[in-house]
Design a protein around this motif. Structure first.
Motif, PDB file in Angstrom:
ATOM      1  N   ARG A 258       0.130  13.247  -3.401  1.00 55.88           N
ATOM      2  CA  ARG A 258      -0.969  12.311  -3.627  1.00 55.88           C
ATOM      3  C   ARG A 258      -2.196  13.115  -4.054  1.00 55.88           C
ATOM      4  O   ARG A 258      -2.436  14.208  -3.533  1.00 55.88           O
ATOM      5  CB  ARG A 258      -1.308  11.539  -2.351  1.00 55.88           C
ATOM      6  N   ARG A 270      -7.559   7.574  -8.294  1.00 57.42           N
ATOM      7  CA  ARG A 270      -6.185   8.058  -8.267  1.00 57.42           C
ATOM      8  C   ARG A 270      -5.521   7.758  -9.598  1.00 57.42           C
ATOM      9  O   ARG A 270      -5.722   6.689 -10.176  1.00 57.42           O
ATOM     10  CB  ARG A 270      -5.375   7.413  -7.151  1.00 57.42           C
ATOM     11  N   ARG A 272      -1.758   7.666 -10.731  1.00 53.66           N
ATOM     12  CA  ARG A 272      -0.389   7.773 -10.240  1.00 53.66           C
ATOM     13  C   ARG A 272       0.550   8.369 -11.276  1.00 53.66           C
ATOM     14  O   ARG A 272       1.576   8.972 -10.925  1.00 53.66           O
ATOM     15  CB  ARG A 272       0.094   6.407  -9.751  1.00 53.66           C
TER      16      ARG A 272
END
Length: 337
Positions: A258, A270, A272
């Motif tokens: 992560r 974030r 992904r």
């Protein structure tokens, strides 16, 4: 500061009802951000609803993870033995922020809701779309050293200031809220918003809703993690760029990873797709460089903050290296390792 009324909520349902009945009311707990905003006339609530007596302070086991009460202070969370042992990324991020005095007062729920420290937002003599929608965003052409490089819009380039929230984003926490329509759970990735056409709206929290808890999942990344915060001074400063990394290694391979950034967008950031590049791979400087470049592929500076792109690129590489090696950034000796 404007004149305002005050009441102390006796229970969650009563607090929600009172807030729903008065759109100009605001909940207050530690007040470490709201009071500052009121002093500067940025926030002008007609009424403050004190929620500090509500039973929302505890930290308890829940479905293999931990539930943090919304009124648990930052200090209580950071120093809780279960958090330190199982979620050291969160403890480290909290200890990287504010000062001990502020961490003793600031609450988990309040930290989620703190507002940007953009100069123009705090200066009521200047236009600001977050403070007065439609008035403009002078930061785009003005002093923008601390501003966003990702997820910006023509209406706002402010950044979210929290350290705690960057770690919670990396941990895939869940925010629990209560409103007149009942209780609901909001995945952390969906709690904060990008500015878009409505930069005055920071979160997807309903007008009458109260944050009651944050749930940390069972997967906790206790060994391979780091919170790296780069700032103008080593104490009591907001991040220019921060990086939260959580990894799980299986032998010499990254099984799970992560990566969340702070100080670069209107919400904890974030990517992904960039994270996916790490899975199934052996840690290496070349891999970390590719992930860094992928994370920042859409980054854009506005003159005064152009340096943030290069700074973020190096910070991501360093943070990934720290996490892979199991040598997290110290929040006591804040010099970058």
């Amino acid at each position: 500061m404007n004149r305002f009324g005050y009441s102390r909520a006796g229970d969650v349902a009563g607090a929600v009802r009172e807030r729903a009945a008065n759109g100009a009311a605001a909940f207050i707990a530690g007040g470490t951000n709201l009071v500052d905003l009121m002093k500067e006339n940025v926030a002008r609530p007609e009424r403050l609803i004190d929620v500090t007596r509500l039973p929302l302070r505890g930290i308890e086991e829940r479905e293999g993870g931990l539930r943090l009460g919304a009124l648990a202070t930052n200090a209580e969370v950071a120093y809780d033995e279960r958090v330190r042992a199982r979620y050291p990324l969160l403890s480290s991020a909290i200890l990287a922020g504010a000062s001990p005095q502020l961490r003793n007062a600031a609450t988990t729920g309040g930290n989620l809701l703190q507002r940007t420290r953009c100069y123009y937002f705090y200066d009521t003599a200047t236009p600001c779309n977050k403070r007065e929608p439609g008035s403009g965003c002078p930061a785009r052409e003005g002093v923008n050293r601390i501003h966003a490089i990702l997820g910006t819009s023509e209406h706002c380039i402010a950044v979210h200031p929290s350290d705690m929230c960057v770690a919670m984003a990396a941990l895939d926490a869940t925010v629990r809220v209560t409103g007149e329509g009942g209780e609901r759970a909001i995945p952390f990735a969906e709690f904060h918003r990008l500015p878009g056409d409505t930069p005055e709206i920071d979160t997807n929290l309903g007008r009458d809703e109260l944050v009651t808890a944050v749930d940390l999942p069972a997967e906790s990344f206790p060994t391979h993690y780091t919170y790296l915060k780069l700032r103008d001074r080593l104490s009591y400063a907001f991040a220019l760029v921060s990086v939260a990394v959580a990894m799980e290694l299986d032998g010499g391979t990254i099984r799970e990873a992560r990566l969340a950034l702070g100080g670069v967008a209107h919400k904890p950031w974030r990517d992904r797709e960039a994270e996916a590049l790490l899975r199934g791979q052996a840690p290496s400087p070349e891999l970390f460089a590719r992930v860094s470049d992928a994370t920042l592929r859409d980054a854009r500076g506005f003159g005064g903050n152009d340096f943030k792109i290069g700074l973020a690129r190096q910070a991501i590489r360093r943070a990934l290296s720290q996490a892979a090696a199991g040598t997290p950034q110290s929040q006591t000796d804040k010099r970058v390792q």
